[in-house]
Design a protein around this motif. Structure first.
Motif, PDB file in Angstrom:
ATOM      1  N   ARG A 116      11.172   3.249  11.856  1.00 53.43           N
ATOM      2  CA  ARG A 116      11.018   2.109  12.789  1.00 53.43           C
ATOM      3  C   ARG A 116      11.559   0.968  12.167  1.00 53.43           C
ATOM      4  NH1 ARG A 116       5.500   0.113  13.708  1.00 53.43           N
ATOM      5  NH2 ARG A 116       6.048  -2.127  13.588  1.00 53.43           N
ATOM      6  N   THR A 117      11.562   0.717  10.773  1.00 56.26           N
ATOM      7  CA  THR A 117      11.700  -0.624  10.240  1.00 56.26           C
ATOM      8  C   THR A 117      13.340  -0.448  10.122  1.00 56.26           C
ATOM      9  OG1 THR A 117      10.024  -0.573   8.548  1.00 56.26           O
ATOM     10  CG2 THR A 117      11.993  -1.905   7.983  1.00 56.26           C
TER      11      THR A 117
ATOM     12  N   LYS B 262       8.057  -8.792   5.912  1.00 53.10           N
ATOM     13  CA  LYS B 262       6.533  -8.919   5.397  1.00 53.10           C
ATOM     14  C   LYS B 262       5.630  -8.496   6.372  1.00 53.10           C
ATOM     15  CE  LYS B 262       6.088 -13.536   3.947  1.00 53.10           C
ATOM     16  NZ  LYS B 262       6.168 -14.754   3.711  1.00 53.10           N
ATOM     17  N   GLU B 263       5.927  -8.657   7.668  1.00 54.95           N
ATOM     18  CA  GLU B 263       5.033  -8.167   8.842  1.00 54.95           C
ATOM     19  C   GLU B 263       4.985  -6.556   8.704  1.00 54.95           C
ATOM     20  OE1 GLU B 263       5.564  -7.470  13.380  1.00 54.95           O
ATOM     21  OE2 GLU B 263       6.249  -9.515  12.667  1.00 54.95           O
ATOM     22  N   ILE B 264       6.009  -6.016   8.513  1.00 54.73           N
ATOM     23  CA  ILE B 264       5.895  -4.394   8.584  1.00 54.73           C
ATOM     24  C   ILE B 264       5.321  -3.941   7.429  1.00 54.73           C
ATOM     25  CG2 ILE B 264       7.594  -2.502   8.152  1.00 54.73           C
ATOM     26  CD1 ILE B 264       7.372  -3.060  10.920  1.00 54.73           C
ATOM     27  N   PHE B 265       5.417  -4.452   6.141  1.00 51.77           N
ATOM     28  CA  PHE B 265       5.052  -4.003   5.014  1.00 51.77           C
ATOM     29  C   PHE B 265       3.814  -4.568   4.357  1.00 51.77           C
ATOM     30  CE2 PHE B 265       9.528  -2.453   4.998  1.00 51.77           C
ATOM     31  CZ  PHE B 265       9.217  -1.292   5.013  1.00 51.77           C
ATOM     32  N   GLN B 266       3.329  -5.512   5.163  1.00 49.76           N
ATOM     33  CA  GLN B 266       1.785  -6.187   4.804  1.00 49.76           C
ATOM     34  C   GLN B 266       1.874  -6.911   3.640  1.00 49.76           C
ATOM     35  OE1 GLN B 266      -0.980  -3.768   6.131  1.00 49.76           O
ATOM     36  NE2 GLN B 266       0.044  -3.069   8.001  1.00 49.76           N
ATOM     37  N   THR B 267       2.756  -7.622   3.168  1.00 49.75           N
ATOM     38  CA  THR B 267       2.881  -8.088   1.953  1.00 49.75           C
ATOM     39  C   THR B 267       3.596  -9.515   2.029  1.00 49.75           C
ATOM     40  OG1 THR B 267       3.388  -8.088  -0.486  1.00 49.75           O
ATOM     41  CG2 THR B 267       5.008  -7.192   1.107  1.00 49.75           C
ATOM     42  N   ASP B 268       3.107 -10.710   1.237  1.00 47.16           N
ATOM     43  CA  ASP B 268       3.707 -11.834   0.890  1.00 47.16           C
ATOM     44  C   ASP B 268       4.350 -11.995  -0.405  1.00 47.16           C
ATOM     45  OD1 ASP B 268       2.884 -12.993   3.569  1.00 47.16           O
ATOM     46  OD2 ASP B 268       0.903 -13.371   2.718  1.00 47.16           O
ATOM     47  N   ASP B 269       4.460 -10.784  -1.034  1.00 48.77           N
ATOM     48  CA  ASP B 269       4.970 -10.600  -2.271  1.00 48.77           C
ATOM     49  C   ASP B 269       6.516 -10.256  -2.444  1.00 48.77           C
ATOM     50  OD1 ASP B 269       5.617 -10.764  -5.157  1.00 48.77           O
ATOM     51  OD2 ASP B 269       4.092  -9.475  -5.735  1.00 48.77           O
ATOM     52  N   VAL B 270       7.467 -11.495  -2.077  1.00 43.57           N
ATOM     53  CA  VAL B 270       8.752 -10.873  -1.652  1.00 43.57           C
ATOM     54  C   VAL B 270       9.867 -11.659  -2.609  1.00 43.57           C
ATOM     55  CG1 VAL B 270      10.870 -11.422  -0.021  1.00 43.57           C
ATOM     56  CG2 VAL B 270       8.190 -10.969   0.763  1.00 43.57           C
ATOM     57  N   GLU B 271      10.882 -11.262  -3.138  1.00 49.08           N
ATOM     58  CA  GLU B 271      11.637 -11.668  -3.907  1.00 49.08           C
ATOM     59  C   GLU B 271      13.065 -11.540  -3.117  1.00 49.08           C
ATOM     60  OE1 GLU B 271      13.930 -10.232  -7.902  1.00 49.08           O
ATOM     61  OE2 GLU B 271      11.877 -10.249  -7.793  1.00 49.08           O
ATOM     62  N   ALA B 272      13.775 -12.606  -2.741  1.00 48.42           N
ATOM     63  CA  ALA B 272      15.008 -12.282  -1.993  1.00 48.42           C
ATOM     64  C   ALA B 272      16.286 -13.139  -2.665  1.00 48.42           C
ATOM     65  CB  ALA B 272      14.749 -13.427  -0.537  1.00 48.42           C
TER      66      ALA B 272
ATOM     67  N   ASP C  33       0.740  -1.150   0.191  1.00 50.46           N
ATOM     68  CA  ASP C  33       0.026  -0.119  -0.186  1.00 50.46           C
ATOM     69  C   ASP C  33       0.915   1.228  -0.013  1.00 50.46           C
ATOM     70  OD1 ASP C  33      -1.523   2.224   1.548  1.00 50.46           O
ATOM     71  OD2 ASP C  33      -3.188   0.799   1.159  1.00 50.46           O
ATOM     72  N   ARG C  34       0.548   2.184  -1.013  1.00 49.54           N
ATOM     73  CA  ARG C  34       1.360   3.306  -1.100  1.00 49.54           C
ATOM     74  C   ARG C  34       1.393   4.006   0.369  1.00 49.54           C
ATOM     75  NH1 ARG C  34       0.606   8.226  -2.700  1.00 49.54           N
ATOM     76  NH2 ARG C  34       1.753   8.193  -4.550  1.00 49.54           N
ATOM     77  N   ASN C  35       0.410   3.996   1.043  1.00 46.97           N
ATOM     78  CA  ASN C  35       0.464   4.822   2.520  1.00 46.97           C
ATOM     79  C   ASN C  35       1.456   4.269   3.208  1.00 46.97           C
ATOM     80  OD1 ASN C  35      -1.644   6.705   1.668  1.00 46.97           O
ATOM     81  ND2 ASN C  35      -3.052   4.919   2.081  1.00 46.97           N
ATOM     82  N   ILE C  36       1.687   3.147   3.200  1.00 41.10           N
ATOM     83  CA  ILE C  36       2.618   2.412   4.222  1.00 41.10           C
ATOM     84  C   ILE C  36       3.984   3.093   3.649  1.00 41.10           C
ATOM     85  CG2 ILE C  36       3.585  -0.039   4.765  1.00 41.10           C
ATOM     86  CD1 ILE C  36       1.006  -1.153   4.614  1.00 41.10           C
ATOM     87  N   LEU C  37       4.111   2.825   2.578  1.00 40.60           N
ATOM     88  CA  LEU C  37       5.456   3.204   1.798  1.00 40.60           C
ATOM     89  C   LEU C  37       5.719   4.679   1.991  1.00 40.60           C
ATOM     90  CD1 LEU C  37       5.603   1.051  -1.360  1.00 40.60           C
ATOM     91  CD2 LEU C  37       6.790   0.584   0.968  1.00 40.60           C
TER      92      LEU C  37
END
Length: 144
Positions: free
Chosen positions: A25-26, A99-109, A13-17
């Protein structure tokens, strides 16, 4: 040896970013989550470029072992996080926290081992360590 974890998180979500306090905090909490020693304050910058779509926030915190950096692009719903360290750490813990902080499961590592020829030992020589600690103590007292 250096280990470098590079994370790209998408569909955020753009508001999170755009939340400066959350981004600070992150950067502040991530080192502790992966058992690192933070040695600087969080540095976070509001980035404006010639392309307004590339605007966002970028920052870093220095850790005793190297650094943690973050680049957030609200217009793209993306954040990139790098953890570079001469101390091994839990990639799983870092990914779970992001993933918890940014509320997404869409991760590339991506994980890279660097500086494989470094002479820096895993554990410091105990005698040299004690000498360095004593020199530090004396320097703080102003004794040369």
């Amino acid at each position: 040896m250096l280990v470098h974890l590079m994370l790209e998180l998408y569909n955020i979500d753009r508001n999170i970013l755009s939340d400066e306090a959350l981004l600070r905090r992150t950067l502040s909490e991530l080192p502790e989550r992966v058992a690192m020693e933070k040695v600087s304050p969080v540095h976070l910058y509001d980035i404006e470029t010639s392309n307004p779509l590339d605007a966002g926030m970028s920052g870093f915190v220095v850790i005793a072992q190297s650094h943690v950096s973050l680049h957030a692009w609200p217009e793209y719903g993306e954040v990139d996080i790098d953890i570079c360290s001469c101390k091994e750490f839990s990639q799983e813990d870092a990914i779970a926290f992001a993933k918890e902080i940014f509320q997404t499961d869409d991760v590339e590592a991506h994980f890279v081992v660097r500086a494989t020829r470094s002479l820096r030992p895993e554990e410091p020589d105990p005698v040299r360590y004690e000498q360095a600690m004593e020199a530090r103590r004396l320097a703080k007292l102003g004794v040369h």
